[in-house]
Design an enzyme around this catalytic site. Structure first.
Site, PDB file in Angstrom:
ATOM      1  CD  GLU A 141     -42.219   2.431  50.487  1.00  0.00           C
ATOM      2  OE1 GLU A 141     -41.022   2.381  50.763  1.00  0.00           O
ATOM      3  OE2 GLU A 141     -43.091   2.816  51.284  1.00  0.00           O
ATOM      4  CG  ASP A 142     -44.881  -0.624  46.254  1.00  0.00           C
ATOM      5  OD1 ASP A 142     -45.457  -0.739  47.344  1.00  0.00           O
ATOM      6  OD2 ASP A 142     -44.922   0.395  45.552  1.00  0.00           O
ATOM      7  CG  ASP A 164     -54.592  35.118  28.042  1.00  0.00           C
ATOM      8  OD1 ASP A 164     -55.755  34.782  28.321  1.00  0.00           O
ATOM      9  OD2 ASP A 164     -53.701  35.254  28.887  1.00  0.00           O
ATOM     10  CG  HIS A 202     -40.211   4.476  40.967  1.00  0.00           C
ATOM     11  ND1 HIS A 202     -40.608   4.016  39.742  1.00  0.00           N
ATOM     12  CD2 HIS A 202     -41.349   4.711  41.664  1.00  0.00           C
ATOM     13  CE1 HIS A 202     -41.923   3.986  39.689  1.00  0.00           C
ATOM     14  NE2 HIS A 202     -42.407   4.398  40.839  1.00  0.00           N
ATOM     15  CG  HIS A 258     -46.089   2.258  38.340  1.00  0.00           C
ATOM     16  ND1 HIS A 258     -46.495   3.520  37.974  1.00  0.00           N
ATOM     17  CD2 HIS A 258     -45.339   2.416  39.455  1.00  0.00           C
ATOM     18  CE1 HIS A 258     -46.020   4.398  38.843  1.00  0.00           C
ATOM     19  NE2 HIS A 258     -45.315   3.755  39.751  1.00  0.00           N
ATOM     20  CG  ASP A 297     -44.140   7.357  41.194  1.00  0.00           C
ATOM     21  OD1 ASP A 297     -44.695   6.349  40.718  1.00  0.00           O
ATOM     22  OD2 ASP A 297     -44.165   7.657  42.401  1.00  0.00           O
TER      23      ASP A 297
END
Ligand code: MN
Length: 717
Positions: free
Chosen positions: A87-88, A276, A83, A59, A155
């Site tokens: 958190e993980d 369009d 990132h 990921h 993300d």
């Protein structure tokens, strides 16, 4: 955590990947940096898997690749890899570690992304206050560094691409809705068309699966049907441009599924009526060539009047620049043609990010403009001028641009009237609006502003304020909110004045001045238990929800209410509360809001007795004022009081150790109710017994310190 410095095969393959995407632009230091971040993330996520069955590291790797493809800077790519590490990683990684290893700049981006990720934006129907708070937090985290948004969008894009692996339907729908309501509009406002379009189509597929596939098939058919004509148009234009010495890349451009579908819904049209659907786009060398190309287009096919838009002279507020024109082709059908140069094209596709692609030309003022805009929204949301729904609408509205008499450009939602223009200049200008001139002529209040109009507002300094029906003529949610706020404030002033008038009547009866009454100790105590300010008290008196009799009672002039309480006096009860100056009363503690000593409380009289509630408990909101008495805890109150705390945790299995932690502080947990949330965390309601509010607060602040806990709050059950 130790970082393994030997380079694995996957790591070097990944770096080669990034180099390929960046076309070999990586310096040795940046290569090192990416490798280091790779190992760091790999260790942090070791042993974890995505719902697709892939190792978790895939990921962040893909997020970094998306960022590299967008052309953002190296710190953003590194932050993309890192990132999720805070958190993980089950507490393996802290922000301090990131700062130590990768410096302040990258740590700040990761921190911003972590903060945004912790926020679950409430979507669809729901509590307005929650929505305002979450969007506020989100904007705040993002406004600190614009790259936080880029990483967050990358993300979200990868999570949306892999959303089908999420089994839980509720969670899937939630993510799709959040994407459509929050992330796609933000991408739009920042001009990042590629991400906006893909996010919308991915969410569309999840939310309206059948419609999505129907749309896809219909458009494929249309494309096939029109292929011959489209390529004829392209080659005709290409040839004509070459003849006039204009170098150009001409291509067909299709709208994305969701935007076509929405247009069909909004305009109630069938696919055949949307003309369009396919446009022709010419990308030329520079601005001059854009106008030359426009002349060529108009000599080739006849332009449709009123359809020419010059977004080069007057760019859209998200920075979009191009020339748009619609012509009637030799087959007699309308065709939209867009003309732009390469830089405008990059900006149209990548918006703000394009400023990183053209690194040498980073436009600080544009970036500053976006950040200012985010902060402006944040302020308006926090002042209650703008709700989440308004914000979403404001983000999505098409725009019209007009000029002030001084030549300053203003962007307003399409369909705006002079009222919107007046309020966009200043709230006071809006409030004193008396009329408007457009291009030198007076116009009616409901005149719809057109691109390029020069608007002059006529104000009347002595006017008392707006008229309520202006709301009907206003288009922007911001204008409407400002007008409503004015009337709300005026109502409050009027009622407070009326309340004061009534107090004047009372003052004669009790032989005290109004100011003296407002300073009265008993009245002050009452205001405190009800959490009323003086203004609120006066408004309630003015409105009549607090009667003259009630005020006289509070002041101790009438004692009817004291008598009603007296019958609950028992000889043998321990002192718990004081009501109307009486103690030793037989009271029950309400099970809904579970007050504890130190809370502000009221007593409610019913046939079954006296019940103590917390001030603000929603169960007593509609109880007859006559039955509600202000109460105080007795100074010598003792005992243990049952109360409820709601905590949200990452993993259900963490609850056991959290309870242990609470009980180690001599507080007993009596009951635990668990529930899983649609966004993959667990919530538990803990029932505990505490002596008073201080003990409860210390339990809550201990819990807040725990890394396993996402949020803690005291609840009404
Ligand atoms: Mn992530």
């Amino acid at each position: 955590m130790k970082i393994d410095t030997s380079i694995s095969e996957e790591a070097s393959r990944f770096v080669r990947d990034i180099e390929g995407i960046l076309k070999g632009k990586l310096s040795p230091e940046n290569r090192e940096l990416i490798l280091k971040a790779y190992s760091f993330a790999e260790i942090a996520h070791e042993g974890d898997y995505r719902l697709s069955g892939e190792p978790f590291i895939e990921h962040p790797k893909e997020v970094a690749r998306i960022l590299a493809r967008l052309g953002v800077d190296i710190p953003s790519i590194v932050a993309g890899l890192l990132h999720d590490t805070v958190e993980d990683s089950h507490g393996k990684v802290t922000l301090e570690m990131i700062e130590e290893n990768f410096g302040k700049e990258i740590a700040r981006i990761v921190d911003g992304v972590t903060k945004v990720s912790r926020i679950n934006a409430p979507v669809g129907e729901g509590r307005v206050k929650d929505k305002i708070e979450t969007i506020q937090k989100m904007l705040f985290a993002m406004a600190e560094d614009i790259r936080v948004i880029f990483v967050k969008l990358a993300d979200r894009l990868h999570n949306m691409r892999t959303l089908e692996h999420v089994r839980d339907e509720e969670k899937r729908l939630y993510k799709a809705r959040e994407t459509l309501e929050i992330y796609a509009p933000i991408a739009h406002k920042l001009g990042i068309h590629t991400i906006k379009a893909e996010l919308e189509d991915l969410a569309f597929k999840i939310l309206h699966r059948e419609e999505y596939y129907k749309m896809k098939a219909l458009i494929a058919e249309k494309k096939k049907e029109r292929e011959a004509r489209t390529s004829e148009y392209i080659s005709m234009l290409q040839t004509a441009l070459a003849k006039h010495g204009v170098k150009a890349k001409v291509e067909g451009r299709y709208k994305h599924y969701y935007s076509i579908w929405r247009k069909m819904q909004e305009k109630k049209k069938s696919l055949d009526e949307i003309y369009d659907l396919i446009a022709i786009r010419a990308i030329v060398e520079d601005v001059r060539a854009c106008y030359t190309a426009l002349g060529v287009v108009h000599s080739l096919w006849k332009p449709l009047p009123g359809r020419f838009k010059d977004y080069i002279a007057a760019p859209k507020s998200n920075g979009y620049r191009s020339l748009h024109t619609t012509v009637i082709t030799h087959y007699g059908e309308p065709l939209e043609v867009q003309i732009r140069d390469e830089k405008m094209h990059q900006e149209a596709e990548y918006g703000l990010i394009a400023h990183w692609i053209y690194k040498e030309r980073i436009d600080v003022s544009t970036m500053q403009k976006w950040i200012t805009m985010l902060l402006e929204w944040k302020r308006e949301v926090s002042e209650g001028l703008l709700g989440v729904g308004d914000l979403k609408r404001e983000l999505e509205l098409d725009e019209v641009f007009v000029f002030t008499p001084k030549g300053e450009i203003k962007h307003l939602p399409k369909g705006s009237t002079p009222i919107d223009f007046a309020y966009s200049i200043h709230t006071e200008v809006g409030h004193h609006f008396a009329g408007a001139k457009v291009n030198g002529r007076m116009v009616p209040i409901d005149y719809e502003l057109q691109n390029g109009d020069v608007v002059e507002i006529i104000v009347n300094r002595s006017s008392k304020g707006p008229s309520l029906d202006w709301i009907r003529y206003a288009k922007s949610p911001r204008t409407k909110a400002k007008i409503r706020k004015f009337f709300k404030e005026r109502y409050v002033e009027e009622m407070a004045e009326k309340g004061k008038e009534i107090l004047r009547g009372i003052s004669r009866r009790v032989g005290k001045g109004v100011e003296e009454i407002l300073e009265d100790e008993k009245l002050r105590l009452y205001m405190e238990t009800q959490a009323f300010t003086e203004k609120e008290l006066l408004v309630r008196i003015g409105e009549g929800s607090l009667s003259k009799e009630r005020i006289l009672e509070i002041l101790g002039v009438i004692e009817k209410r004291k008598k009603r309480i007296q019958k609950f006096k028992k000889k043998k009860t321990s002192p718990l509360v004081i009501i109307e100056g009486l103690t030793g009363l037989d009271v029950h503690i309400a099970k809904c809001c579970r007050p504890v000593p130190g809370d502000r409380i009221v007593a409610v009289v019913s046939r079954r007795g006296l019940t103590i509630h917390r001030v603000g408990c929603k169960n007593i909101k509609n109880v007859d004022q006559d039955k509600v008495f202000y109460a105080q805890w007795a100074p010598d109150v003792t005992g243990e009081f049952l109360t409820s705390v709601l905590i949200e945790v990452e993993r259900k299995s963490d609850i056991g150790s959290i309870i242990e932690q609470i009980e180690s502080g001599s507080v007993r947990v009596e009951k635990v109710e668990m529930k899983e949330t649609p966004w993959g965390t667990s919530r538990a309601i803990l029932s505990t017994r505490v002596k008073d509010i201080d003990q409860l607060n210390s339990v809550i602040s201990e819990l807040k310190k725990s890394k396993k806990v996402i949020s803690v709050e005291r609840v009404m059950t």
